[in-house]
Design an enzyme around this catalytic site. Structure first.
Site, short mmCIF file in Angstrom:
data_model
loop_
_atom_site.label_atom_id
_atom_site.label_comp_id
_atom_site.label_asym_id
_atom_site.label_seq_id
_atom_site.Cartn_x
_atom_site.Cartn_y
_atom_site.Cartn_z
CB SER A 96 -2.53 -3.14 -5.81
OG SER A 96 -1.40 -2.53 -5.25
CG HIS A 143 -4.86 1.53 -4.36
ND1 HIS A 143 -4.59 0.61 -3.38
CD2 HIS A 143 -4.07 1.19 -5.41
CE1 HIS A 143 -3.67 -0.24 -3.81
NE2 HIS A 143 -3.34 0.09 -5.04
CG ASP A 179 -6.21 -0.08 -0.47
OD1 ASP A 179 -6.94 0.55 -1.25
OD2 ASP A 179 -5.10 -0.54 -0.80
#
Length: 411
Positions: free
Chosen positions: A255, A141, A171
Site C-alpha cells: 500500500s 491508512h 486514501d
C-alpha cells in the site's frame, strides 16, 4: 531349394547405406549448428544484436584448455539482461521507499516506559524535490495514528518524515523528508491513456522490510472501476473509490507503492487488495491523474480543498418506510434521495434556506439517489465559489433553491 536375388540384396544395401548416411549427416549438421550458435553469441552480443550481453566468468582460470585432471575446461558465461521491463524497473525502483508508522505506547505499559513501536509498515513514492526537501506520496491508512513517521530508502537509510496532510476519501497522504540521501524521484505518467492488457509492474514492500523493493508484474485488468468504501467502519458505504484493476500481486505492505508502466512512469498508487478466499489476482491502484490534484492540495495546504455545503446527511434508503412518510412526509413513490439530519448555522445550505428533514433529490439536473451520489457530484463536479441548483422535498412538496458553495473553514 531357395531362390537368391542378387539385385534385391544390392538394392537393400544401397537403401540402408543412404539411410545411415542421412542419419550421420543430420547428427553432424546439428552438432555444427549448435557450435556455431555457441561461438557466435559473444560476437552478436558485442555488436549489440542481443537483448543481453555475455560476460565471461572471471572466477574460472583462463590459462590452458584443460584442468589438472586433463578434463576439458567448460567456459561459463553470465548474461546481463536488458529488456523494456528491466529498464522500467531501474528507472522507478529507487524512488519507491518503505514507510514505518511509529506509535508511542502507553506510559503504563508492561515494560514501564513510554516506548515507541512500529505499528505498521507500508510503501511510498518520492515524486518531487524542492530545495532541501523531498515529497513522498503514500496511503492515508499507512500513516494513520502515527506519532512519528520514518522513511526507509532502498539502500536501507532511514529518514524522519513529517506528515503534511492526509485525505480519508481518496486514501492519500503526503510526507516531507530531507533530500540529503535522496538520489532519484519518480516520474508521473498519464493514467487516462491506459489500455486493457497493457503491461504494468507493482513496486513496494509487501509484508514489511523482509521483502522490501519487491516487484510483481501483470497487466491492466480493468479501468475506471468503482469500489464502495466504508470510511468510518459503521457498515454503511460512504464513498466509491475510483481505481485501476491489475493482476500484479499487491499484498499488505504494498500500500502506497507505485504501479508503473513499461516506460517506468508511475500511473497508479497501490492502495488495497480484495482479500477474499475465492478471489485471486485482483489488485487495486489509485489512478495517478485522479491523485495529482489531491497530492497538490495536501502538499500546499495539508488538506484537500473541497466545496462545502454544511449539512449532515443520511440516505433515504437507509431510513425505515414509516419515518419516510411520518417524519419526512415523502410521497409514497419517492424512495430515494438524501435527508438532511442537521444544517450548520450560517453555512451555504442554511443561507439557501435548507433545513433539517429536507430531502435532496436533484443537483444541477442530476438525480441524487443516496449520499454517495451527493458527495460525488459535490466533490468531483463542483468547485468552491460555484452555484448549485437543488431540488428537494419539504412536507411532501417539491421545492427548488440555489446555494453558493464555500470552503470548509473547519479544515
Amino acid at each position: 531349394m531357395g531362390y537368391y536375388d542378387d539385385h534385391s540384396q544390392e538394392r537393400f544395401s544401397e537403401k540402408r547405406g543412404r539411410k545411415s548416411g542421412f542419419f550421420f549427416a543430420s547428427i553432424a549438421g546439428a552438432i555444427i549448428g549448435a557450435l556455431l550458435v555457441v561461438f557466435s553469441i559473444p560476437t552478436l552480443s558485442n555488436q549489440g544484436l542481443l537483448p543481453y550481453s555475455v560476460q565471461p566468468n572471471l572466477n574460472q582460470p583462463t590459462g590452458g584448455n584443460s584442468t589438472d585432471q586433463g578434463a576439458p575446461l567448460q567456459q561459463q558465461v553470465s548474461y546481463d539482461v536488458n529488456t523494456d521491463t528491466t529498464k522500467a524497473i531501474d528507472k522507478a525502483a529507487e524512488a519507491v521507499v518503505g514507510i514505518n508508522n511509529i506509535q508511542t505506547s502507553n506510559f503504563w505499559s508492561d515494560n514501564g516506559s513510554g516506548s515507541q513501536e512500529a505499528a505498521g509498515t507500508g510503501s511510498g513514492v518520492i515524486y518531487k524535490k524542492a530545495g532541501n526537501k523531498a515529497y513522498v506520496v503514500t496511503n492515508q491508512h499507512v500513516v494513520e495514528g502515527a506519532t512519528h513517521l520514518e522513511v526507509t530508502l532502498t539502500d536501507g537509510t532511514k529518514i524522519p518524515a513529517e506528515l503534511l496532510g492526509g485525505d480519508i476519501w481518496t486514501d492519500l497522504a503526503v510526507l516531507e523528508i530531507d533530500t540529503e540521501h535522496v538520489k532519484k524521484i519518480a516520474e508521473f505518467g498519464n493514467s487516462d491513456v491506459l489500455k486493457m492488457g497493457e503491461p504494468v509492474m507493482a513496486i513496494g514492500n509487501p509484508l514489511g522490510t523482509t521483502f522490501s523493493g519487491s516487484v510483481t508484474q501483470g497487466i491492466i485488468s480493468g479501468i475506471n472501476r468503482t469500489i464502495p468504501v466504508d470510511i468510518n467502519q459503521d457498515g454503511i458505504m460512504d464513498w466509491q473509490a475510483e481505481v485501476l484493476q491489475t493482476d500484479a500481486a499487491i499484498n499488505p505492505g504494498n500500500s502506497g507503492g507505485a504501479l508503473i508502466n513499461i516506460a517506468g512512469q508511475v500511473i497508479g498508487i497501490n492502495s488495497m487488495k480484495i482479500a477474499q478466499n475465492a478471489v485471486e489476482g485482483i489488485g487495486l491502484s489509485i489512478p495517478i491523474n485522479y491523485a495529482k490534484p489531491i497530492i497538490s492540495d495536501l502538499e500546499q495546504f495539508g488538506v484537500v480543498k473541497r466545496p462545502y455545503m454544511g449539512v449532515d446527511l443520511k440516505s433515504v434508503a437507509e431510513i425505515p418506510g414509516y419515518y419516510q412518510e411520518e417524519a419526512l412526509k415523502l410521497p409514497r413513490n419517492v424512495t430515494y434521495g438524501v435527508a438532511l439530519r442537521q444544517v450548520v448555522a450560517n453555512s451555504p445550505a442554511a443561507k439557501a434556506g435548507l433545513t433539517e428533514l429536507d430531502v435532496i433529490v436533484e443537483m444541477d439536473g442530476v438525480e441524487i439517489n443516496d449520499v454517495i451520489d451527493l458527495r460525488k457530484h459535490l466533490y468531483q463536479e463542483k468547485k468552491i465559489g460555484e452555484q448549485m441548483k437543488i431540488k428537494y422535498y419539504r412536507e411532501g412538496k417539491l421545492m427548488e433553491t440555489t446555494l453558493t458553495l464555500a470552503n470548509d473553514n473547519s479544515q
